[in-house]
Motif scaffolding. Structure first.
Motif, PDB file in Angstrom:
ATOM      1  N   VAL A 181     -76.301 -24.934 -12.100  1.00 20.24           N
ATOM      2  CA  VAL A 181     -77.545 -25.578 -12.538  1.00 20.24           C
ATOM      3  C   VAL A 181     -77.715 -25.314 -14.023  1.00 20.24           C
ATOM      4  N   GLU A 182     -77.743 -26.390 -14.803  1.00 22.78           N
ATOM      5  CA  GLU A 182     -77.749 -26.255 -16.262  1.00 22.78           C
ATOM      6  C   GLU A 182     -79.136 -26.276 -16.873  1.00 22.78           C
ATOM      7  N   GLY A 183     -80.024 -27.083 -16.357  1.00 21.61           N
ATOM      8  CA  GLY A 183     -81.332 -27.195 -16.977  1.00 21.61           C
ATOM      9  C   GLY A 183     -82.113 -28.365 -16.413  1.00 21.61           C
ATOM     10  N   LEU A 184     -83.063 -28.872 -17.215  1.00 27.97           N
ATOM     11  CA  LEU A 184     -83.959 -29.945 -16.787  1.00 27.97           C
ATOM     12  C   LEU A 184     -83.917 -31.099 -17.777  1.00 27.97           C
ATOM     13  N   PHE A 185     -84.102 -32.315 -17.241  1.00 24.03           N
ATOM     14  CA  PHE A 185     -84.130 -33.533 -18.049  1.00 24.03           C
ATOM     15  C   PHE A 185     -85.445 -34.247 -17.792  1.00 24.03           C
ATOM     16  N   ASP A 186     -86.171 -34.534 -18.880  1.00 24.41           N
ATOM     17  CA  ASP A 186     -87.449 -35.236 -18.799  1.00 24.41           C
ATOM     18  C   ASP A 186     -87.165 -36.735 -18.794  1.00 24.41           C
ATOM     19  N   ARG A 187     -87.302 -37.369 -17.619  1.00 26.75           N
ATOM     20  CA  ARG A 187     -86.988 -38.806 -17.506  1.00 26.75           C
ATOM     21  C   ARG A 187     -87.927 -39.668 -18.349  1.00 26.75           C
ATOM     22  N   GLU A 188     -89.172 -39.278 -18.455  1.00 28.48           N
ATOM     23  CA  GLU A 188     -90.147 -40.082 -19.187  1.00 28.48           C
ATOM     24  C   GLU A 188     -89.829 -40.128 -20.680  1.00 28.48           C
ATOM     25  N   LEU A 189     -89.424 -38.989 -21.236  1.00 28.03           N
ATOM     26  CA  LEU A 189     -89.118 -38.932 -22.666  1.00 28.03           C
ATOM     27  C   LEU A 189     -87.628 -39.102 -22.940  1.00 28.03           C
ATOM     28  N   ALA A 190     -86.801 -39.097 -21.884  1.00 31.15           N
ATOM     29  CA  ALA A 190     -85.346 -39.206 -22.016  1.00 31.15           C
ATOM     30  C   ALA A 190     -84.782 -38.117 -22.919  1.00 31.15           C
ATOM     31  N   VAL A 191     -85.157 -36.863 -22.609  1.00 30.12           N
ATOM     32  CA  VAL A 191     -84.717 -35.735 -23.412  1.00 30.12           C
ATOM     33  C   VAL A 191     -84.622 -34.491 -22.522  1.00 30.12           C
ATOM     34  N   ARG A 192     -83.695 -33.595 -22.841  1.00 34.09           N
ATOM     35  CA  ARG A 192     -83.647 -32.322 -22.142  1.00 34.09           C
ATOM     36  C   ARG A 192     -84.843 -31.478 -22.560  1.00 34.09           C
ATOM     37  N   CYS A 193     -85.280 -30.603 -21.651  1.00 38.43           N
ATOM     38  CA  CYS A 193     -86.438 -29.776 -21.976  1.00 38.43           C
ATOM     39  C   CYS A 193     -86.280 -28.397 -21.341  1.00 38.43           C
ATOM     40  N   GLY A 194     -87.040 -27.451 -21.858  1.00 46.25           N
ATOM     41  CA  GLY A 194     -87.043 -26.094 -21.332  1.00 46.25           C
ATOM     42  C   GLY A 194     -88.450 -25.542 -21.356  1.00 46.25           C
ATOM     43  N   TYR A 195     -88.786 -24.703 -20.385  1.00 46.99           N
ATOM     44  CA  TYR A 195     -90.150 -24.187 -20.293  1.00 46.99           C
ATOM     45  C   TYR A 195     -90.432 -23.146 -21.371  1.00 46.99           C
ATOM     46  N   ARG A 196     -91.601 -23.273 -21.986  1.00 48.36           N
ATOM     47  CA  ARG A 196     -92.093 -22.312 -22.968  1.00 48.36           C
ATOM     48  C   ARG A 196     -93.567 -22.036 -22.697  1.00 48.36           C
ATOM     49  N   SER A 197     -94.001 -20.829 -23.064  1.00 52.58           N
ATOM     50  CA  SER A 197     -95.398 -20.464 -22.911  1.00 52.58           C
ATOM     51  C   SER A 197     -96.206 -21.050 -24.066  1.00 52.58           C
ATOM     52  N   ARG A 200     -92.484 -21.486 -34.874  1.00 48.76           N
ATOM     53  CA  ARG A 200     -92.142 -20.373 -35.735  1.00 48.76           C
ATOM     54  C   ARG A 200     -92.021 -19.104 -34.901  1.00 48.76           C
ATOM     55  N   LEU A 201     -91.356 -18.102 -35.481  1.00 48.94           N
ATOM     56  CA  LEU A 201     -91.283 -16.791 -34.852  1.00 48.94           C
ATOM     57  C   LEU A 201     -92.559 -16.022 -35.153  1.00 48.94           C
ATOM     58  N   THR A 202     -93.169 -15.454 -34.129  1.00 48.10           N
ATOM     59  CA  THR A 202     -94.394 -14.692 -34.317  1.00 48.10           C
ATOM     60  C   THR A 202     -94.193 -13.266 -33.804  1.00 48.10           C
ATOM     61  N   TRP A 219     -90.158 -10.240 -31.667  1.00 43.76           N
ATOM     62  CA  TRP A 219     -90.417 -11.573 -32.199  1.00 43.76           C
ATOM     63  C   TRP A 219     -90.244 -12.621 -31.104  1.00 43.76           C
ATOM     64  N   ARG A 220     -91.208 -13.507 -31.020  1.00 43.69           N
ATOM     65  CA  ARG A 220     -91.156 -14.594 -30.046  1.00 43.69           C
ATOM     66  C   ARG A 220     -91.331 -15.924 -30.745  1.00 43.69           C
TER      67      ARG A 220
END
Length: 456
Positions: A45-61, A104-106, A117-118
């Motif tokens: 399992v490599e990741g997720l693809f957003d069909r609506e935007l036609a782009v790969r995506c990853g979860y962030r807080s 940015r890194l905070t 740093w996040r």
């Protein structure tokens, strides 16, 4: 919210059997990117693809505390005005993303005098090219200041998108399956998707992280761990260092790991987990010690304290999945353990995009900078130090910050007398070697040397 329950298949064009720890599920908008060997068994399992935007995506807080699937790739957030009201980002030549995550890194206070740093960012739509002699960015206090450096690439304007335009998710602990102690946590999207997040120890009711070994069971450790070491008599035998400072992000370590390497020193052969026993007075030790730690003799933990994962390849065919291994083990020293076994090449391998085809490349192969065996910079070579632990090398070329690129794989050949490289002006110049380094010719191998996957 979709209830998390054990499933044995993904939504796919050619469904497959999956182990509970490897489950995922496509939703109404997010599609799970999953692969299976053309010859073999298991799932990558490599990741997720957003069909609506036609782009790969990853979860962030996000700032509102929600987890959202933001576009890949990520960029440094800049501004073309001294009010930091007109966002922009540098896009490398050859890259043309429609959406990016810019931020940015905070710094985050650990609670004991240190920081980590996040990356914090948001989703943006990429707009037209802009010109700006000066660039600005937000500092740690949120003030708009002139940027200390200018990133390479074409400056493109950005349009901030509302957070609500991206799929949000809740972190959910999967249900326990029968008497199985190890389970998983999932990111369950508001579109009904589900994405594997981490291992979960139902016995200790906490997240756990596997600490890899090449043979034997793989322990799944809760929280941080320390290192149990034997400094060859300098400290009078094996000991563990326990940091006593209680940090908000890093609580005191309770488990300590000792790794035994194979005869080549290239891979972990066996892992033992200890607890902290009798305290050793620091003044009795002759080796270098930390001032913020206490020192203890390692003690065996009771059976069942630490859950373990399987470390055996399963299934049939050339490529066989090893359930207990995660993707980071392939690149994180000292493990270099692949998630699959290649029965043809006789070693571990890890999935990687090789010139547009997902292939399982040797886990201990590593990237080297382009070096040449001739003064014309045409015959490939590499600088070797004798500790690489693999016969395979690879070159990778891509524009900075672009997704994808061209890979070329080699086997290490005979040593040559000298090496050459191209300088910043493109001239072919001699390589300066450090002590112990040697130059070896490289013999190109075709991509087909490595087993392939198919998208499912």
């Amino acid at each position: 919210m979709t209830r998390v329950a054990p499933l044995l298949a993904l939504l796919c064009t050619g469904c497959f059997s999956a182990h509970p720890l490897e489950e995922g599920e496509s939703g109404a908008r997010l599609e799970l990117i999953a692969w299976a060997p053309e010859d073999g068994s298991g799932v990558h399992v490599e990741g997720l693809f957003d069909r609506e935007l036609a782009v790969r995506c990853g979860y962030r807080s996000m700032a509102d505390g929600n987890l959202r699937c933001l576009p890949s790739p990520s960029r440094r957030l800049m501004f073309t005005d001294d009010w930091c009201a007109r966002p922009a980002a540098a896009i490398a030549a050859g890259c043309d993303p429609t959406y990016v995550t810019a931020g940015r890194l905070t710094p985050v206070d650990t609670g004991c005098g240190g920081t980590i740093w996040r990356f914090s960012g948001a989703g943006y739509r990429v707009r037209d090219r802009v010109d700006a002699e000066r660039l600005f960015e937000l500092d740690d206090t949120g003030a708009c200041v002139e940027a200390t450096s200018r990133p390479e690439g074409e400056l493109r304007a950005l349009e901030r998108m509302a957070d609500e335009q991206f799929v949000s998710a809740e972190l959910v602990v999967g249900e326990r399956s029968g008497v199985e102690r190890l389970g998983a946590t999932y990111l369950v999207g508001d579109d009904g998707s589900r994405f594997w997040n981490s291992f979960y120890d139902h016995g200790r009711e906490d997240f756990c992280v596997p600490f890899g070994a090449r043979s034997g069971p793989i322990p799944c450790l809760v929280g941080r761990w320390g290192i149990a070491r034997d400094p060859s008599g300098d400290c009078g035998g094996p000991l563990v260092e326990r940091v006593e400072a209680s940090c908000a992000l890093f609580p005191p370590t309770e488990e300590f790991v000792s790794a035994r390497f194979d005869e080549t020193g290239c891979a972990v052969e066996e892992v033992t987990v200890y607890g902290a026993g009798e305290e050793i007075p620091a003044e009795s030790l002759t080796c270098s010690v930390r001032e913020d730690a206490t020192f203890h003799r390692p003690v065996e933990l009771p059976e069942g304290r630490v859950a373990t994962l399987s470390n055996r390849p399963e299934g049939t065919g050339r490529l066989r999945r090893i359930r207990g291994r995660t993707a980071w083990m392939a690149s994180y020293p000292p493990f270099h353990l692949g998630t699959f076994e290649d029965a043809s090449l006789g070693g571990d391998c890890a999935p990687r995009d090789v010139n547009g085809v997902m292939r399982c490349v040797p886990a201990r192969a590593h990237q080297v900078a382009p070096v040449y065996a001739d003064a014309g910079c045409s015959e490939p070579a590499s600088v070797e130090s004798g500790s690489e632990c693999s016969e395979y090398r690879w070159w990778f070329e891509s524009e900075p910050g672009c997704l994808g690129g061209a890979s070329q794989f080699f086997r290490v050949g005979p040593e040559t007398e000298a090496g050459f490289e191209r300088d910043e002006d493109g001239a072919c110049v001699p390589v300066e070697l450090r002590m112990g380094e040697r130059v070896h010719r490289l013999e190109a191998v075709p991509d087909e040397t490595f087993g392939a996957f198919r998208r499912i």
